[in-house]
Design an enzyme around this catalytic site. Structure first.
Site, mmCIF file in Angstrom:
data_model
loop_
_atom_site.group_PDB
_atom_site.id
_atom_site.type_symbol
_atom_site.label_atom_id
_atom_site.label_comp_id
_atom_site.label_asym_id
_atom_site.label_seq_id
_atom_site.Cartn_x
_atom_site.Cartn_y
_atom_site.Cartn_z
ATOM 1 N N ASP A 171 40.666 33.014 38.769
ATOM 2 C CA ASP A 171 39.676 33.718 39.577
ATOM 3 C C ASP A 171 40.119 35.068 39.955
ATOM 4 O O ASP A 171 41.249 35.417 39.789
ATOM 5 C CB ASP A 171 39.205 32.840 40.703
ATOM 6 C CG ASP A 171 37.994 33.136 41.212
ATOM 7 O OD1 ASP A 171 37.285 34.253 41.141
ATOM 8 O OD2 ASP A 171 37.241 32.201 41.744
ATOM 9 N N TYR A 172 39.202 35.882 40.715
ATOM 10 C CA TYR A 172 39.604 37.229 41.077
ATOM 11 C C TYR A 172 41.047 37.447 41.752
ATOM 12 O O TYR A 172 40.957 36.756 42.997
ATOM 13 C CB TYR A 172 38.568 37.886 41.934
ATOM 14 C CG TYR A 172 38.292 39.255 42.168
ATOM 15 C CD1 TYR A 172 37.736 40.084 41.509
ATOM 16 C CD2 TYR A 172 39.179 39.815 43.178
ATOM 17 C CE1 TYR A 172 37.589 41.347 41.541
ATOM 18 C CE2 TYR A 172 39.254 41.338 43.371
ATOM 19 C CZ TYR A 172 38.251 42.048 42.625
ATOM 20 O OH TYR A 172 38.396 43.427 42.697
#
Length: 760
Positions: free
Chosen positions: A301-302
């Site tokens: 994820d980011y």
């Protein structure tokens, strides 16, 4: 090396050598030859790549801004720097970049100006629509209609690929049982079976059976795993689950998505039992790869790999990159961590070249499956040969309206106040959501989305005399308006019926939007109390991205409709229900608690040694002093515009063996004057087992259309596999013995029977 040389030799062989004239054998031989040739091309490419170019295929970024020189928090760079990185082979793909021109230019640099010409992959967050905004996932779960969700995913994929995107970071399939968590809105609720079915449907809708199609979009089930169990319902917080609970509750939707063909998985932000998911080798390698044979790639994820430092799991960036990569996270999103540290980690021997090649191979194979090597500009040039087919915006809008209609849940309809007549009654529409604002839902990052139709406009369009409608805002979402309550009360007194739009704005649900108070905001509650005091019948339209705890005038309204965030066709769909053009058919995918203090709250809870005895002594039992353990509205609950009765539950043969399934038949009758769509639900519960089991578990459901006065028989087949759970060795097992079975309209109602599971 020997395998690579063999693949290259095999790829050079004539197709179906020695098999000409046998069509049945030739076709698989051709497919095998094509697969071998593709593998050979990828292996040959890997042999030519430098370490930096390999790491580049594991590095995903947001598109650059024109003038930004760099942001240490987001890793964002300027356009010139990003083009230099693409030209040098340091970028795998870009995500959430709007418009064809910018993506086309980036692809030109990758394909025509880089040494190896490896195409970029463009990703995007399509959570509930791209141009056409469909109901949020939690709302679609309320339809209990996975094929409908497959259709909306297909439509969204058509729209996204027409803008050059081939990869979406969806579906989110985290089981969510704590209504405080903001991301409940992005998933499919609290139940394992319901989420499994929607997970598979969404993957099929995005990807189709052939990823090389111009309008096929790579799906990314997320967040792997347990993200919905965050402590306190607080986003990004720690998770502490037993392996058995993880396997029985939180992992099955991911297995369903992978079985449906997903080739990308996003690791979660959260830790589980002290190990962040992004760096958890048991989760990403043992379960995902070895047990499930997943062949695609894992993306962080980011900036989640970089966040291993904040977790206290890595001392610095180098250690974070090493731990995430060795655990099984193939692609780093946005942090740039891999690009900065993996080359040196490989040269020092801390990361084996074989592991690097393995990750690169996974990415390149997916790009190959998407057809990017053959047609890197497909979807990036309008009207070019091979471009995605134009989508039908009118048809998508009609689909959005159908989906929104099916998602609305009628919780209550005292004295049959609904449906409303189109003439002869004055209506006061009161509340902060009457217009077209705050209707889209929490994920709407794309310019050019079709504007939503508001509730006011839709109601006026359906009334015989539009002057019969009075609209008063009354309050803002979270604050009062000067004179707002007085104006609302005056409008209510002049009306025959009041329709109130109450609940959450679209900025109160979603990522990083956890709430401790899951009630209607105080300003709106005060408005509702004042309007209810007029004595006029009140219909409440709840706008929400989670289960809400309702009280006072909202709870006691004559009619309650859960309308979620319905997107582009919000107003028309609600008006269709209000005026009876469509009978409501939605069912709750989450339990509504009586008070916020009950959360986490879900129907499939475990027993205790001192269960609450209804009507029995209150002390020394599993219960609250100030509330019962029952929901306000149960999972699966929902009404239509006609009463439905259940009768004559029959089980045959009355015992279940490994070799013979159990046939379950119930009679369901529509005793009203209008047709309804009923969702018939089958639940089971084990009386005793080697490990404690939930009091009830959903095992199947059927949506059936029942005409006025009609009686239908609804059939289910229950097998031994439906009863499996995780045993002592962490493998699926089941214990023989007695089971309860219910068929009914919700998780707390229905016809009851028992059956025995016996050895075969």
């Amino acid at each position: 090396m020997h395998r690579r040389q063999a693949l290259l030799r095999l790829a050079a062989l004539p197709v179906a050598t020695g098999l000409a004239g046998c069509a049945e054998i030739q076709k698989p031989a051709e497919a095998l030859a094509e697969s071998l040739a593709a593998d050979a091309r990828i292996e040959a490419l890997i042999l030519r790549m430098t370490v930096e170019e390999k790491v580049g295929q594991l590095s995903l970024y947001a598109p650059a801004a024109e003038e930004i020189l760099g942001n240490p928090q987001t890793g964002q760079v300027g356009l010139r720097q990003q083009f230099d990185d693409i030209r040098a082979g340091r970028v795998m793909g870009l995500f959430n970049g709007e418009g064809l021109a910018a993506k086309r230019r980036a692809q030109e640099v990758a394909v025509r100006e880089s040494r190896l010409g490896i195409p970029l992959l463009f990703g995007v967050d399509i959570i509930h629509g791209f141009r056409t905004v469909f109901p949020v996932p939690l709302a679609e779960a309320a339809s209990w209609d996975p094929p409908l969700s497959e259709r909306t995913a297909r439509a969204a994929a058509r729209e996204g690929t027409a803008d050059g995107f081939r990869w979406t970071f969806a579906p989110m399939i985290d089981i969510a049982r704590d209504a405080r968590w903001g991301r409940v809105v992005e998933g499919y609720g609290e139940d394992v079976l319901l989420t499994r079915r929607f997970a598979a449907a969404r993957v099929r809708g995005f990807q189709t059976a052939d990823l090389s199609r111009a309008d096929a979009m790579l799906a990314t089930p997320k967040h792997f795993a347990g993200y919905g169990a965050a402590e306190g319902g607080l986003d990004y917080a720690a998770v502490d689950l037993s392996e058995r609970t993880l396997r029985d509750v939180y992992l099955p939707p991911f297995k369903a998505a992978i079985d449906a063909g997903a080739l990308s998985v996003m690791a979660a932000f959260n830790e589980i039992g002290g190990v962040p998911s992004n760096a958890n080798p048991w989760l990403l390698t043992q379960v995902l790869r070895r047990e499930w044979s997943f062949e695609g790639f894992v993306v962080s994820d980011y900036t989640a790999d970089e966040e291993l430092i904040a977790h206290g799991f890595a001392a610095d960036e180098r250690e974070a990159a090493r731990r995430a990569f060795l655990a099984g996270t193939d692609v780093s999103m946005q942090s740039g961590l891999y690009m900065r540290h993996l080359p040196e980690l490989v040269r020092s021997g801390d990361v084996a070249m074989a592991r690097l090649d393995q990750a690169v191979r996974r990415v390149l194979r997916v790009k190959q499956r998407l057809g990017l090597f053959e047609q890197p500009f497909r979807g990036l040039q309008e009207d070019a040969p091979g471009a995605p087919p134009r989508f039908d915006g009118v048809a998508h809008r009609q689909l959005a309206r159908e989906a929104a209609q099916r998602c609305i849940v009628l919780l209550k309809n005292s004295s049959d106040v609904l449906p409303l007549p189109r003439s002869g009654r004055r209506i006061a529409l009161i509340g902060p959501f009457a217009d077209a604002h705050s209707l889209f839902g929490p994920w709407r990052p794309f310019p050019g989305q079709l504007p939503p139709v508001g509730i006011e406009d839709a109601i006026r369009a359906q009334l015989a005399d539009a002057s019969l409608l009075t609209v008063v805002r009354g309050s803002d979402v979270e604050s009062p308006l000067d004179g707002g309550i007085a104006q609302a009360v005056a409008a209510a007194r002049q009306a025959d019926v009041v329709v109130m739009t109450l609940g959450e704005s679209d900025q109160m649900s979603g990522e990083s939007r956890s709430r401790t108070d899951i009630e209607v905001p105080p300003a709106q509650q005060q408005l509702a109390e004042a309007v209810a005091a007029t004595g006029k019948p009140v219909v409440v339209l709840l706008r929400n991205g989670r289960a809400l705890a309702l009280r006072g005038a909202v709870r006691n309204a004559q009619a309650l409709l859960v309308t979620w965030f319905l997107g582009t066709e919000t107003g028309p769909a609600i008006a269709d229900i209000l005026f009876g053009d469509v009978s409501p058919s939605g069912r709750l995918p989450v339990s509504f608690p009586q008070t916020p203090g009950q959360v986490p709250f879900y129907y499939a809870h475990k027993r205790t040694g001192r269960p609450d005895a209804q009507g029995g002594p209150g002390r020394f039992r599993t219960r609250y002093l100030d509330a019962t353990n029952e929901p306000l509205y149960a999972f699966g609950h929902g009404l239509g515009y006609a009463p439905v009765q259940y009768a004559a539950l029959e089980l045959s043969p009355g015992r279940l063996t490994p070799g013979q399934p159990l046939s379950v038949v119930a009679t369901v009758a529509n005793t009203g004057a209008r047709a309804v769509d009923e969702t018939v639900q089958l639940y089971i519960g084990a009386r005793a087992a080697s490990f404690t089991r939930p009091v009830r578990e959903l095992k199947d459901f059927r949506r059936v259309r029942i005409e006025a006065g009609q009686t239908v028989q609804v059939r289910f087949t229950l097998t031994r596999d439906d009863l499996l759970f995780t045993g002592a060795d962490m493998r699926p097992t089941v214990d023989t013995g007695e089971f309860d079975l219910w068929v009914g309209p919700s998780a707390v109602a229905g016809l009851h029977a028992t059956f025995m599971l016996v050895p075969g």
